[in-house]
Design an enzyme around this catalytic site. Structure first.
Site, mmCIF file in Angstrom:
data_model
loop_
_atom_site.group_PDB
_atom_site.id
_atom_site.type_symbol
_atom_site.label_atom_id
_atom_site.label_comp_id
_atom_site.label_asym_id
_atom_site.label_seq_id
_atom_site.Cartn_x
_atom_site.Cartn_y
_atom_site.Cartn_z
ATOM 1 C CG ASP A 100 37.803 32.035 -13.897
ATOM 2 O OD1 ASP A 100 36.610 32.387 -13.946
ATOM 3 O OD2 ASP A 100 38.194 30.894 -14.226
ATOM 4 C CG ASP A 101 42.251 33.697 -11.369
ATOM 5 O OD1 ASP A 101 41.477 32.772 -11.040
ATOM 6 O OD2 ASP A 101 43.255 33.525 -12.088
ATOM 7 C CG HIS A 107 38.049 30.743 -9.127
ATOM 8 N ND1 HIS A 107 37.699 29.670 -9.930
ATOM 9 C CD2 HIS A 107 39.246 31.173 -9.619
ATOM 10 C CE1 HIS A 107 38.633 29.476 -10.848
ATOM 11 N NE2 HIS A 107 39.581 30.372 -10.670
ATOM 12 C CG HIS A 117 43.527 30.383 -7.826
ATOM 13 N ND1 HIS A 117 44.453 29.683 -8.567
ATOM 14 C CD2 HIS A 117 42.633 30.885 -8.717
ATOM 15 C CE1 HIS A 117 44.152 29.758 -9.854
ATOM 16 N NE2 HIS A 117 43.036 30.485 -9.976
ATOM 17 C CG HIS A 122 41.918 34.540 -16.126
ATOM 18 N ND1 HIS A 122 41.860 33.883 -17.341
ATOM 19 C CD2 HIS A 122 41.922 33.584 -15.165
ATOM 20 C CE1 HIS A 122 41.822 32.574 -17.119
ATOM 21 N NE2 HIS A 122 41.862 32.373 -15.823
#
Length: 223
Positions: A35-36, A86, A90, A174
């Site tokens: 993620d991210d 995503h 965020h 991540h």
């Protein structure tokens, strides 16, 4: 506070979300997700580690990072990995009104051309969940590594995955600066540990997530 292993009761409360892969698998398989990102400082290194083990993963990208680093996203795609939405910025669903949240998610989905969606922090209001699951495959997780937590050591994060993941597990890691120290320490070890035990690492696809269950859960547990 967060849970490393998502309890079965929570998974059953939200049956339209994807917590793990329950369709038939040719061999024990883990579904690593990142993620991210993407970011040039870490994502290419993650790709190198995955390539060493012929592992595929799914990257849930923040749209604003994609806009800033399109070449890094292209590296992810060229390496054969899947990408998911995503949100653009965020956003925390609990702290964001519905309409701006939906627009932000939609913008990212169009940019990435994906129907996979993971809410940042795993947080959605019931009204947001009802809307989003009609338009996207909402992917949550079975196991959280905790790599983003500065209070956890790399060994803690490694144990979180190794002690809790099983065939079909969707595991969260991540590719972010916040998680960098832990990720660099644990990703090669996780890949090696499960490879030595006969596991494969695969990307998530809408087809895989929506395929009917044809193998009993008990069988997956013992794989």
């Amino acid at each position: 506070m967060y849970l490393i292993k998502t309890p079965r009761v929570i998974q059953k409360l939200f049956p339209n979300f994807h917590w793990r892969v329950t369709s038939a698998l040719a061999q024990p398989t883990l579904f690593l997700t990142f993620d991210d990102g993407p970011i040039p400082h870490l994502t290419p290194w993650v790709l190198e580690q995955l390539a060493e083990f012929d592992a595929k993963a799914t990257f849930f990208c923040v749209g604003n990072n994609v806009r800033r680093y399109p070449a890094v996203l292209q590296q992810v795609i060229d390496a054969g990995h899947a990408v998911g939405n995503h949100t653009m910025h965020h956003l925390d669903g609990w702290k964001t009104d519905n309409v701006p949240y939906f627009h932000d998610a939609r913008h990212c989905a169009v940019q990435l051309k994906t129907s996979l969606f993971r809410p940042p922090y795993g947080r959605l209001k019931p009204s947001q969940a009802q809307f989003l699951q009609r338009h996207y495959e909402v992917v949550m997780w079975d196991v959280l590594s905790g790599d983003f937590d500065p209070e956890l050591t790399p060994e803690d994060c490694y144990d979180n995955v190794v002690d809790n993941a099983r065939s079909g597990s969707i595991v969260v890691m991540h590719d972010s600066l916040k998680a960098e120290e832990n990720v660099r320490a644990i990703l090669p070890r996780i890949l090696r540990h499960f490879t030595e035990r006969g596991y494969a690492f695969a990307s998530l696809t809408p087809e895989l997530l929506t395929k009917p269950v044809v193998v009993a859960d008990a069988q997956l547990k013992t794989a």
